[in-house]
Structure formats: structure tokens, C-alpha cells
Design an enzyme around this catalytic site. Structure first.
Site, PDB file in Angstrom:
ATOM      1  N   GLU A   2      45.681  45.254  36.362  1.00 28.37           N
ATOM      2  CA  GLU A   2      46.135  45.077  34.972  1.00 28.37           C
ATOM      3  C   GLU A   2      45.090  44.284  34.180  1.00 28.37           C
ATOM      4  OE1 GLU A   2      48.469  41.919  32.586  1.00 28.37           O
ATOM      5  OE2 GLU A   2      49.672  42.557  34.310  1.00 28.37           O
ATOM      6  N   HIS A   3      44.574  43.217  34.771  1.00 30.08           N
ATOM      7  CA  HIS A   3      43.522  42.435  34.104  1.00 30.08           C
ATOM      8  C   HIS A   3      42.267  43.276  33.889  1.00 30.08           C
ATOM      9  CE1 HIS A   3      44.733  37.991  34.392  1.00 30.08           C
ATOM     10  NE2 HIS A   3      45.803  38.679  34.753  1.00 30.08           N
ATOM     11  N   HIS A  58      48.530  43.573  39.761  1.00 29.72           N
ATOM     12  CA  HIS A  58      48.301  42.591  38.706  1.00 29.72           C
ATOM     13  C   HIS A  58      46.806  42.430  38.423  1.00 29.72           C
ATOM     14  CE1 HIS A  58      47.672  38.332  37.365  1.00 29.72           C
ATOM     15  NE2 HIS A  58      48.550  38.734  36.475  1.00 29.72           N
ATOM     16  N   GLU A  94      45.530  31.276  37.154  1.00 31.51           N
ATOM     17  CA  GLU A  94      46.878  31.646  36.701  1.00 31.51           C
ATOM     18  C   GLU A  94      47.903  31.363  37.795  1.00 31.51           C
ATOM     19  OE1 GLU A  94      49.332  35.706  35.440  1.00 31.51           O
ATOM     20  OE2 GLU A  94      47.135  35.671  35.283  1.00 31.51           O
TER      21      GLU A  94
END
Length: 407
Positions: free
Chosen positions: A35-36, A32, A112
Site C-alpha cells: 500500500e505504501h 500494508h 509507524e
């Protein structure tokens, strides 16, 4: 290539066959986090410019990370397909991972997690349930976003190593939907992705067993809970692991038992008896490893968790005792098929379906044969699937409740 002439637009999706379940304990959140970082620029496209370029050309883009895959997608005017394909191919191999970019992005990801998990009692409970169901520190037990300490500790070399191991053309799926041709997609694909060197990709490991000491019960009492929830999750086979012959029957079972407002659980517990405010069942077969079959109920205010559990158990027993009709099975099949047909109207749904399948070991032929395989499920197969999965030695029961007074 999924052609559609309904509008002069295209959607490009690149799905990498890697997700959070390919991580190891102590390094969770890498998929993840990366991905950022894929939006932080290359030598050709400066940091933040990827999305701005797409937007300036009238398009939109985003990305996602799941347990088994990571996807990047853009929807844009058909004549701009070359633009987004060139940029996507560029970041497949040329992303710049620097401490300057990682430090602020780490705070974004931690925020997040705070918003979506740490401040959401149901999400905190679900993390513990997955740990019990799949086994502590095992794939599918660890959260996609990662544990907070791991997110804080992931550095440039961690992400660069993950990028080098998994981001390569031979570990990716290109899907283009919309107003273009196969010939055009092939031409552009060979031009931009073709020159990128392949890499050796290691095996993807998934355990064939879940957690130990099942059944288990997990309770979370939290002052922030406004609506209690009772749920039970069972280890279940997927298309790839376990008794895979039950995968299609389990989809029909989930639909007829709790997949809609007219299903058994909603009809009996909500409409007829007023025990629950809502009730549901769900099952997903597209997993590279084991998956789960879930049942849940939000109790009505006047009803206890015990009332809910007894009612759900009674409905399960009716079904297991043979109380399911061929008509009921056919209705569930028709609902599943109709939903699949409706999804074809979206340029997002088709690529997501194929991307999920191809990243978890299924083939295009498997996706295309899905309607026939669902239609072929019989009443006896639904009963056999229920008896196989609904066993105490594969279940975790979860209770989400308001904190007791003074707690």
C-alpha cells in the site's frame, strides 16, 4: 456508482480483494507495505507525485489496509474524475518497486509500528489476544502492519510477487460517489481500466475454526498504562463463515448491550453502580472468515477487575435468562438504522460500506437489504445469538493493568 448532487465533487475508491489475512507467516506486512509502495511512482507519475497532483487540483487522497481488503481513494472536483481514474489505473499495473524506494519506506513502516503498536500497551495486548483467539500464525491472528522481523525482511521480489498475484482489475472493485453519472463512470472505467489484462487469482483461504485450548486469559502489566482495561472476546460467525444466520441478530445484540451510552452496560456499570468509567460491546459481521464479539470496561479507580468481571457476568446472565424486551430490541434496531442513514451524508462512508461488503463476499443486494434484515430481527433471535456466541470455549479474557510497584 453512488450519485450525490450536494456538492460538485466526486470520490473514487478502488478496493482490492486482498488484505493482511491473505499473507502467510514469515511474510506478514506485505499488503500494508505494498500500500505504501503504490505511491512510489510509475513511468507516467514519478514517486510522490500522485498525491501532489491530487492536492494541486484541490483534492485529497489516502489509502488503507485491513485484514480482508486494501483501498485507495481520492476526493476531488467532479471535472477531475478522469485525472484520478487515469492515475489509479496506471498504478494498478505499472508501479515501480525498487530497492532505492523500499529501503527508506521500510523505516517509515517500522516507525509507524513503533508509534501505533510497540509504544502502545493496549495494542501489544491486542496482538496477543488475537493470536490466542484465532490461532497462532493464522489469518486474523497476525497484525495488519506485520511483525517487525518480517517488515525488515520483505524485499523487492516479495512485494512484486504479492503485487502480481493480487493487483488486477478482476480482483478489484471500482466505486465512484458524488456529482457524476453512471454513463460517465462507465465510459471512463472502460477507457482506463478496461485495457488492463485480467490475471488468474487464487482462492482466498480462511479457517472455519479459531484458536485451540479456549478459554484463555491474557494479562499485560505495563508501567505506561494509565487506565486499566478488562475485555473479553468471543469467536463469532460473520456473514460468510460459521452460523451466519446469527450475523444480524448479533449486530442488534451488540448495540443494545453495549453500543451506546444508554445501553445496558453503560447504564448499569457506569451510571448506576459506578463500577466503570466506560463500557462497550462491539461486533462486525463483514469478515471473510470468523470474526469476534467484544465486551470491554475501563474500571473506575475505586473498583477492581474482579468487580468489573462479576458485574459484566451478572448483566450477561440477566440477558441470557430471557431478560431482553421487544422494545429494547426495537430501540437498538432504530439506532442502527439511523446511523446507517446518517452515514449516507458522507461521500466516504457509502463507498467504504460497499467496498467492505464486496471485498468479503457480500453483494450490492446484501448491502441494500441490510435495513430490512436488521428490522426483521426478533427478541428470540437476539437471545439465540447471545447463547450461541457467549460460550467459554470460544473466549479470550484480556487484562491491561499498570505494572506492579517495583516491576
Amino acid at each position: 456508482m453512488l450519485p450525490s448532487r450536494r456538492a460538485p465533487i466526486v470520490t473514487q475508491v478502488v478496493v482490492y480483494k486482498v488484505g493482511s489475512a491473505d499473507e502467510t507467516f514469515g511474510h506478514t506486512g506485505a499488503a500494508h507495505f505494498l500500500e505504501h509502495m503504490m505511491f512510489k511512482g510509475t513511468d507516467q507519475v514519478p514517486a510522490g507525485e500522485f498525491s501532489r497532483i491530487v492536492s494541486r487540483n484541490g483534492g485529497r487522497d489516502n489509502a488503507y489496509t485491513t485484514f480482508d481488503s486494501t483501498g485507495y481513494h481520492q476526493t476531488i472536483a467532479a471535472e477531475q474524475l478522469e485525472l484520478v481514474m487515469r492515475m489509479e489505473a496506471d498504478r494498478m499495473t505499472n508501479v515501480r518497486l525498487t530497492e532505492r524506494e523500499i529501503v527508506p519506506e521500510r523505516q517509515v513502516i517500522l516507525e509507524e509500528r513503533r508509534m501505533r503498536t510497540d509504544n502502545v500497551p493496549a495494542s501489544l495486548l491486542d496482538e496477543v489476544v488475537r493470536e490466542r483467539l484465532y490461532g497462532l500464525h493464522k489469518p486474523y491472528a497476525m497484525p495488519v502492519i506485520g511483525y517487525p522481523d518480517d517488515i525488515r525482511n520483505l524485499g523487492v521480489e516479495d512485494l512484486a510477487s504479492f503485487y502480481r498475484r493480487h493487483y488486477a482489475p478482476n480482483n478489484a472493485i471500482l466505486i465512484v460517489a458524488g456529482d457524476t453519472t453512471t454513463e460517465r463512470v462507465r465510459e471512463l472505467g472502460e477507457r482506463y481500466y478496461g485495457p488492463i489484462a485480467r490475471r488468474e487469482i487464487g482462492p482466498r483461504l480462511r479457517p472455519a475454526q479459531g484458536g485451540t485450548d479456549l478459554p484463555q486469559k491474557v494479562v499485560r502489566a505495563d508501567a505506561r498504562v494509565a487506565e486499566p482495561r478488562w475485555s473479553r472476546l468471543w469467536l463469532a460467525p460473520s456473514y460468510r463463515v460459521g452460523e451466519t444466520k446469527y450475523a444480524y441478530a448479533l449486530q442488534v445484540l451488540a448495540r443494545l448491550f453495549g453500543g451506546t451510552e444508554t445501553s445496558r452496560l453503560s447504564r448499569v456499570l457506569v451510571e448506576e453502580r459506578g463500577i466503570g468509567l466506560s463500557a462497550w460491546a462491539s461486533y462486525g459481521a463483514s469478515s471473510l472468515g470468523l470474526t469476534s464479539f467484544d465486551i470491554g470496561v475501563h474500571p473506575a479507580k475505586s473498583r477492581s477487575i474482579e468487580d468489573v468481571e462479576q458485574a459484566v457476568t451478572a448483566e450477561m446472565k440477566k440477558l441470557l435468562d430471557g431478560g431482553v424486551t421487544a422494545e429494547e430490541v426495537e430501540r437498538a434496531q432504530n439506532q442502527l438504522l439511523a446511523a446507517a442513514i446518517y452515514s449516507q451524508d458522507s461521500l466516504a462512508s457509502g463507498p467504504r460500506i460497499y467496498g467492505t461488503a464486496l471485498s468479503t463476499g457480500s453483494t450490492v443486494a446484501d448491502v441494500d437489504a441490510w435495513p430490512q434484515r436488521i428490522s426483521a430481527v426478533t427478541r428470540d433471535e437476539v437471545l439465540a445469538a447471545a447463547r450461541h456466541v457467549w460460550r467459554d470455549d470460544g473466549a479470550v479474557t484480556a487484562l491491561l493493568t499498570p505494572a506492579a510497584r517495583g516491576g
